[in-house]
Scaffold this motif. Structure first.
Motif, PDB file in Angstrom:
ATOM      1  N   TRP A 415     -44.360-117.121   9.294  1.00  0.00           N
ATOM      2  CA  TRP A 415     -45.341-116.907   8.243  1.00  0.00           C
ATOM      3  C   TRP A 415     -46.433-115.989   8.763  1.00  0.00           C
ATOM      4  O   TRP A 415     -47.014-116.233   9.823  1.00  0.00           O
ATOM      5  CB  TRP A 415     -45.960-118.236   7.809  1.00  0.00           C
ATOM      6  CG  TRP A 415     -45.009-119.184   7.148  1.00  0.00           C
ATOM      7  CD1 TRP A 415     -44.088-119.987   7.748  1.00  0.00           C
ATOM      8  CD2 TRP A 415     -44.910-119.435   5.743  1.00  0.00           C
ATOM      9  NE1 TRP A 415     -43.410-120.734   6.811  1.00  0.00           N
ATOM     10  CE2 TRP A 415     -43.892-120.410   5.572  1.00  0.00           C
ATOM     11  CE3 TRP A 415     -45.574-118.926   4.623  1.00  0.00           C
ATOM     12  CZ2 TRP A 415     -43.544-120.883   4.310  1.00  0.00           C
ATOM     13  CZ3 TRP A 415     -45.222-119.406   3.369  1.00  0.00           C
ATOM     14  CH2 TRP A 415     -44.213-120.371   3.217  1.00  0.00           C
ATOM     15  N   LEU A 416     -46.761-114.950   7.995  1.00  0.00           N
ATOM     16  CA  LEU A 416     -47.715-113.942   8.453  1.00  0.00           C
ATOM     17  C   LEU A 416     -48.726-113.627   7.357  1.00  0.00           C
ATOM     18  O   LEU A 416     -48.358-113.462   6.185  1.00  0.00           O
ATOM     19  CB  LEU A 416     -46.968-112.671   8.868  1.00  0.00           C
ATOM     20  CG  LEU A 416     -47.800-111.461   9.326  1.00  0.00           C
ATOM     21  CD1 LEU A 416     -47.071-110.715  10.437  1.00  0.00           C
ATOM     22  CD2 LEU A 416     -48.076-110.489   8.161  1.00  0.00           C
ATOM     23  N   ALA A 417     -49.992-113.533   7.746  1.00  0.00           N
ATOM     24  CA  ALA A 417     -51.061-113.144   6.828  1.00  0.00           C
ATOM     25  C   ALA A 417     -51.424-111.693   7.096  1.00  0.00           C
ATOM     26  O   ALA A 417     -51.707-111.316   8.236  1.00  0.00           O
ATOM     27  CB  ALA A 417     -52.283-114.041   7.022  1.00  0.00           C
ATOM     28  N   ASP A 418     -51.423-110.858   6.035  1.00  0.00           N
ATOM     29  CA  ASP A 418     -51.735-109.436   6.163  1.00  0.00           C
ATOM     30  C   ASP A 418     -52.992-109.131   5.368  1.00  0.00           C
ATOM     31  O   ASP A 418     -53.044-109.370   4.158  1.00  0.00           O
ATOM     32  CB  ASP A 418     -50.561-108.595   5.648  1.00  0.00           C
ATOM     33  CG  ASP A 418     -50.575-107.181   6.225  1.00  0.00           C
ATOM     34  OD1 ASP A 418     -49.772-106.347   5.764  1.00  0.00           O
ATOM     35  OD2 ASP A 418     -51.371-106.913   7.142  1.00  0.00           O
ATOM     36  N   VAL A 419     -54.014-108.611   6.070  1.00  0.00           N
ATOM     37  CA  VAL A 419     -55.303-108.329   5.440  1.00  0.00           C
ATOM     38  C   VAL A 419     -55.180-107.112   4.530  1.00  0.00           C
ATOM     39  O   VAL A 419     -54.622-106.081   4.926  1.00  0.00           O
ATOM     40  CB  VAL A 419     -56.384-108.081   6.504  1.00  0.00           C
ATOM     41  CG1 VAL A 419     -57.718-107.744   5.854  1.00  0.00           C
ATOM     42  CG2 VAL A 419     -56.528-109.297   7.408  1.00  0.00           C
ATOM     43  N   GLY A 420     -55.698-107.225   3.301  1.00  0.00           N
ATOM     44  CA  GLY A 420     -55.582-106.156   2.326  1.00  0.00           C
ATOM     45  C   GLY A 420     -56.679-105.115   2.448  1.00  0.00           C
ATOM     46  O   GLY A 420     -57.619-105.239   3.235  1.00  0.00           O
ATOM     47  N   GLN A 421     -56.543-104.068   1.629  1.00  0.00           N
ATOM     48  CA  GLN A 421     -57.514-102.978   1.646  1.00  0.00           C
ATOM     49  C   GLN A 421     -58.692-103.248   0.721  1.00  0.00           C
ATOM     50  O   GLN A 421     -59.841-103.170   1.136  1.00  0.00           O
ATOM     51  CB  GLN A 421     -56.847-101.664   1.255  1.00  0.00           C
ATOM     52  CG  GLN A 421     -57.828-100.545   0.948  1.00  0.00           C
ATOM     53  CD  GLN A 421     -57.530 -99.268   1.680  1.00  0.00           C
ATOM     54  OE1 GLN A 421     -57.090 -99.276   2.814  1.00  0.00           O
ATOM     55  NE2 GLN A 421     -57.759 -98.153   1.044  1.00  0.00           N
ATOM     56  N   GLU A 431     -38.848-111.307   7.868  1.00  0.00           N
ATOM     57  CA  GLU A 431     -37.421-111.268   8.150  1.00  0.00           C
ATOM     58  C   GLU A 431     -37.111-110.061   9.028  1.00  0.00           C
ATOM     59  O   GLU A 431     -37.795-109.040   8.958  1.00  0.00           O
ATOM     60  CB  GLU A 431     -36.627-111.151   6.846  1.00  0.00           C
ATOM     61  CG  GLU A 431     -36.872-112.268   5.852  1.00  0.00           C
ATOM     62  CD  GLU A 431     -36.152-112.021   4.530  1.00  0.00           C
ATOM     63  OE1 GLU A 431     -35.420-111.005   4.439  1.00  0.00           O
ATOM     64  OE2 GLU A 431     -36.337-112.821   3.604  1.00  0.00           O
ATOM     65  N   ARG A 432     -36.076-110.190   9.838  1.00  0.00           N
ATOM     66  CA  ARG A 432     -35.658-109.062  10.681  1.00  0.00           C
ATOM     67  C   ARG A 432     -35.291-107.858   9.816  1.00  0.00           C
ATOM     68  O   ARG A 432     -34.540-107.979   8.858  1.00  0.00           O
ATOM     69  CB  ARG A 432     -34.457-109.477  11.543  1.00  0.00           C
ATOM     70  CG  ARG A 432     -33.919-108.365  12.447  1.00  0.00           C
ATOM     71  CD  ARG A 432     -32.877-108.924  13.409  1.00  0.00           C
ATOM     72  NE  ARG A 432     -31.789-109.558  12.689  1.00  0.00           N
ATOM     73  CZ  ARG A 432     -30.686-108.924  12.258  1.00  0.00           C
ATOM     74  NH1 ARG A 432     -30.547-107.630  12.464  1.00  0.00           N
ATOM     75  NH2 ARG A 432     -29.727-109.584  11.646  1.00  0.00           N
ATOM     76  N   GLY A 433     -35.898-106.703  10.130  1.00  0.00           N
ATOM     77  CA  GLY A 433     -35.600-105.485   9.392  1.00  0.00           C
ATOM     78  C   GLY A 433     -36.339-105.356   8.071  1.00  0.00           C
ATOM     79  O   GLY A 433     -36.086-104.415   7.318  1.00  0.00           O
ATOM     80  N   GLY A 434     -37.260-106.272   7.790  1.00  0.00           N
ATOM     81  CA  GLY A 434     -37.974-106.231   6.520  1.00  0.00           C
ATOM     82  C   GLY A 434     -39.079-105.189   6.507  1.00  0.00           C
ATOM     83  O   GLY A 434     -39.781-104.991   7.497  1.00  0.00           O
ATOM     84  N   THR A 457     -36.775-101.153  -1.996  1.00  0.00           N
ATOM     85  CA  THR A 457     -36.399-101.704  -0.683  1.00  0.00           C
ATOM     86  C   THR A 457     -37.518-102.539  -0.065  1.00  0.00           C
ATOM     87  O   THR A 457     -37.319-103.130   0.992  1.00  0.00           O
ATOM     88  CB  THR A 457     -36.052-100.568   0.291  1.00  0.00           C
ATOM     89  OG1 THR A 457     -37.229 -99.791   0.561  1.00  0.00           O
ATOM     90  CG2 THR A 457     -34.973 -99.657  -0.287  1.00  0.00           C
ATOM     91  N   LEU A 458     -38.672-102.578  -0.724  1.00  0.00           N
ATOM     92  CA  LEU A 458     -39.829-103.253  -0.138  1.00  0.00           C
ATOM     93  C   LEU A 458     -39.823-104.735  -0.486  1.00  0.00           C
ATOM     94  O   LEU A 458     -39.405-105.130  -1.575  1.00  0.00           O
ATOM     95  CB  LEU A 458     -41.118-102.606  -0.640  1.00  0.00           C
ATOM     96  CG  LEU A 458     -41.233-101.091  -0.449  1.00  0.00           C
ATOM     97  CD1 LEU A 458     -42.569-100.587  -0.958  1.00  0.00           C
ATOM     98  CD2 LEU A 458     -41.028-100.697   1.013  1.00  0.00           C
ATOM     99  N   LEU A 459     -40.324-105.558   0.445  1.00  0.00           N
ATOM    100  CA  LEU A 459     -40.377-107.009   0.252  1.00  0.00           C
ATOM    101  C   LEU A 459     -41.781-107.409  -0.188  1.00  0.00           C
ATOM    102  O   LEU A 459     -42.774-107.060   0.468  1.00  0.00           O
ATOM    103  CB  LEU A 459     -40.004-107.728   1.548  1.00  0.00           C
ATOM    104  CG  LEU A 459     -38.585-107.467   2.066  1.00  0.00           C
ATOM    105  CD1 LEU A 459     -38.355-108.183   3.391  1.00  0.00           C
ATOM    106  CD2 LEU A 459     -37.553-107.921   1.047  1.00  0.00           C
TER     107      LEU A 459
END
Length: 864
Positions: A415-421, A431-434, A457-459
């Motif tokens: 599980w990963l949190a990504d900070v937005g703009q 996932e691997r290759g995501g 192709t984006l997740l």
């Protein structure tokens, strides 16, 4: 990140780190987008609005006051030719005695965004209090009217400052802060270790395998430890600065720590940090630390560098590391910084930025090998900069700034949190290759770079939230404890800016929803599981110090203590809801915050028997139970009332009410909303957005400070005009006597008062509108300090190059002396997109403020 005892060794690098502390709210929006050529916009009929103004009258002669009429066209268009009539009308101020009557027609040339009206104000020596008259727009041609009436306040300067405007402190038994609402019946936040000293700038907390000690990384380059049971002190375990120079600028520093999967049999720690470098200035390093004695408090260490990665800028460094259940080391890196990923690193797999890396670091020694199933395994190794082919280290990509991530100990999911703009904060299952979409998508929203990607192709993230709930996500942990059964198996995470903590709960349709657990007053930087699977987190608080907090179960029933109707708060008259309750004390400010042209009145409600302190910095220190009330009017119509409350537990929080069209009732707004008022967009802030501006660094209450309150005010209860500080002191509001006569204390200039020096007016505007965040220890990723009493060179703005993008301005500076057109301070004031300031709560720019600050900058000969 030292305890108070260790903090005695504080030196220059710590002070610099505090000034540029890991303040993640600024991660959500940068600059440097570049420019896009587009056809000239079409002309459209503008909306014309006139802004209120004020002026100190003077004793003799006359002074000209200038009112600004702004012209705004719909998005994507420019202003067409237009005109409008104007005329003055008396109020408590009358023509001939107080001002010279004026009327006429204003012509607005196409492409113009503002025009002005001059009115002559007459001075006198009469002690008559502040007076007002109006200027009204009418008969628009090729235009529509927004705010058509401006109130001009003539401030009286003929009052004896020692007079008290009130005879006695009013009795307040009704407008008193209730207990803080509980938003979830099962979860609360408590201090995990009350006997532990504060920790300076904690960035990550990790439990030592076996559960004996907690390890905490500090932004400034140290690792401290403390026992997991009944700790009372901190031990400095390691100072990385002893052998290298940790770069703490912006979001850099010591950012990650992980134990070898076979620790302590294999006595190794892995750390992630940033260092000073030449071309570029920052480099990320991940190292193996071989420990001579794992049980020692301060062991000898042999460092072996695993990998280095060059950073383009000083922000979006990521830097978290952890071992997965497969035994490989995972490293999360941001897109290299600036705003909008200007170098497209997150979609460029020939570099190691904007990606999750996976390395095999088994055995001892420097370097690494590539797991055989990595997406680009077999290619030549990458780093520290570009590579000819796709990097074999990459496991997944399309990330902006992964700030904390974790594996579920039960099933190994990542599980990963990504900070937005500027629009979305997101949670991803990696996932691997995501490819997780940045810079083409922010959360589920397409960005201006969407055409650069194959969107199919984006997740997408598994869940996301908008800026009404927070501005900088901090990744958490999957709960595997026993104390809170309803959370078992759910991912728990928070927001650095707003303090909210959520669980990602299944929505029944294959997705997840954000279930708010706690609306806290903390700024979490990292979460961890203790030995029992319970969740703790570290936060950065006042002065850069933080503590270890813990989520716990509570049997207290959840309840919302804030009334739905303003009439039930006890803060208004029972038979006249637009009037304040008798126990409130009115006040005003020297330099009011820009609120999209609204006129405001303010009141203080203090619990009976309580008093107000004044800090060394001049901030009012209100007691628990205080309510600060602010009413907003547009075009004379009452549209909003906000309450800033210090609850009985000491926590500040903001709540807002929307008035109906007839001004007979005001109903609470939850979560924020936007409406149209006379053609103008009006934003009701969410509870989280309120506290993004009312920061702990600025003392929460903002305008309630000596330099703002030190002015005359006409009290409606008595009709007397007197100095506010003298009045508050005379009626026993303060806990001790004023340190000096108000005439000798600090006093902010009125930005609208043309009779005062332009330097004082511009610095007052910046103090009021910017310094609540842009100050030492404020919630921004910069060292900017815009408080009025900071010398210009010490503001870290004058002739300083921007770190987070130049917004397409050639040779940009934060403040370019003599040239406002190259000054990012002015550019950000002039925008209401993700690069605009303030970042929340405003839909209209302050054209008068822009003109003032621009004129001040244009007049600067240098930075002295």
């Amino acid at each position: 990140m030292l305890s108070h005892s260790v903090f005695m060794r504080l030196n220059g690098r710590y002070a610099a780190a505090i000034a540029g502390a890991l303040l993640l709210g600024g991660c959500g929006g940068g600059g440097g987008d570049g420019t896009v050529t587009a056809p000239p916009p079409a002309a459209a009929n503008p909306t014309l609005s006139i802004a209120d103004a004020s002026l100190t009258e003077g004793d003799t002669g006359s002074t000209v006051i200038t009112l600004t009429v702004s012209a705004s066209a719909p998005a994507g268009t420019t202003v067409s030719n237009a005109s409008v009539d104007y005329a003055t009308a008396p109020g408590t101020a009358t023509a001939i005695d107080d001002y010279i009557e004026a009327s006429g027609t204003l012509n607005i040339p196409g492409g113009t965004t503002s025009v002005t009206i001059d009115v002559e104000i007459l001075g006198d020596s009469d002690n008559e209090g502040d007076e007002t008259f109006t200027v009204t727009l009418s008969n628009p041609q090729s235009a529509t009217l927004g705010q058509a009436v401006a109130t001009v306040t003539i401030r009286d300067d003929d009052v004896v400052a020692s007079m008290s405007g009130l005879d006695a402190r009013p009795t307040n038994l009704t407008c008193v802060a209730p207990a803080r609402p509980t938003t979830d019946s099962s979860v609360a936040v408590i201090d995990a270790y009350p006997g532990l000293p504060d920790i300076l700038l904690p960035t990550k907390i990790v439990l030592e395998p076996g559960g004996a000690r907690w390890f905490v990384t500090q932004k400034t380059g140290e690792i401290v430890t403390f026992p997991a049971t009944n700790p009372s002190s901190l031990t400095e375990y390691l100072d990385l600065n002893a052998t290298r120079s940790i770069r703490t600028n912006s979001e850099g520093g010591l950012l990650g720590l992980a134990f070898h999967p076979d620790y302590p049999t294999t006595p190794e720690l892995f750390v992630s940090y940033t260092i000073d470098h030449t071309g570029p200035a920052m480099r990320s390093v991940v190292s193996r630390l071989i420990i001579d004695d794992p049980s020692a408090d301060a062991p000898s260490v042999n460092e072996q560098v695993i990998i280095t990665v060059d950073q383009d800028f000083d922000n979006h460094n990521g830097g978290d590391i952890a071992f997965g259940p497969d035994g490989f080391l995972y490293i999360g890196l941001g897109d290299g910084g600036s705003g909008n990923d200007p170098l497209a690193r997150s979609q460029d797999n020939t570099r190691l930025l904007g990606a999750m890396l996976r390395l095999d670091v088994s055995g001892t020694g420097a370097g690494y090998t590539i797991p055989a199933d990595n997406p680009f395994a077999g290619n030549a190794l990458c780093g520290p900069s570009a590579n000819a082919g796709n990097c074999p280290e990459i496991f997944a990509w399309g990330l902006r700034n992964p700030w904390r991530w974790a594996f579920d100990t039960a099933n190994g999911s990542l599980w990963l949190a990504d900070v937005g703009q500027g629009a979305r904060e997101e949670v991803n299952l990696i996932e691997r290759g995501g490819n997780y979409g940045w810079r083409c998508k922010e959360g589920t929203l397409d960005t201006i770079n969407a055409a650069d990607c194959d969107l199919d192709t984006l997740l997408d993230p598994v869940t996301e939230y908008g800026r009404n709930l927070g501005n900088s996500i901090t990744g958490g942990q999957v709960y595997r404890g026993d104390e809170i059964p309803s959370l078992i198996g759910h991912y728990v995470y928070g927001d650095f800016g707003s303090g909210r903590i959520w669980a990602a709960r299944p929505d029944g349709n294959g997705g997840f929803e954000n279930d708010e657990l706690v609306d806290s007053n903390f700024n979490p930087t990292a979460f961890a599981n203790d030995a029992d699977g319970e969740i703790v987190f570290v936060n950065i608080g006042g002065g850069g110090f933080g503590r270890v907090q813990r989520l716990t179960a509570t049997s207290n029933p959840g309840m919302d203590t804030i009334p739905d109707e303003l009439s039930d708060t006890g803060c208004v008259q029972t038979n006249a809801v637009t009037a304040p309750a008798d126990g409130l004390i009115p006040y005003t400010l020297n330099a009011a915050f820009w609120s999209d042209g609204a006129v405001k009145d303010r009141h203080i409600a203090l619990p009976e028997g309580s008093t107000v302190g004044i800090s060394p910095a001049g901030d009012f220190e209100f007691p628990e139970g205080t309510i600060l009330v602010k009413n907003f009017r547009l075009g004379g119509r009452l549209i909003e009332t906000r309450h800033l409350i210090r609850h009985p537990d000491g926590v500040w929080a903001g709540y807002t009410y929307e008035w109906n069209a007839t001004e007979t009732a005001a109903t609470r707004v939850r979560g924020g909303k936007t409406i149209s008022v006379n053609g103008q967009q009006w934003i009701y802030p969410s509870e989280a957005e309120c506290m993004q501006c009312h920061t702990s660094a600025a003392g929460f209450s903002l305008g309630a400070e000596v330099a703002q309150i030190n002015r005359n005010f006409t009290y409606p209860q008595t009709g007397r005009t007197a100095n506010q500080l003298s009045t508050l002191s005379a009626i026993g509001v303060f806990d001790s006597a004023l340190s000096a006569d108000p005439d000798t204390l600090d006093q902010l200039a009125d930005p609208d008062d043309a009779s005062q020096p332009i330097d004082a007016r511009a610095r007052a505007w910046l103090h009021t509108n910017c310094a609540q965040c842009h100050r030492a220890n404020g919630p921004t990723p910069s060292a900017i300090d815009l408080r009025y009493d900071i010398a210009l060179p010490a503001t870290n703005t004058c002739d300083v190059e921007p770190v987070i993008g130049d917004l397409g301005i050639a040779d940009a500076r934060l403040i370019a002396p003599g040239d406002a057109s190259r000054s990012l301070v002015v550019e950000r004031m002039s925008r209401r997109d993700v690069h605009g300031m303030p970042p929340v709560g405003s839909a209209r720019v302050d054209t008068v403020g822009i003109t003032l600050v621009s004129a001040w900058i244009d007049g600067l000969a240098n930075c002295n």
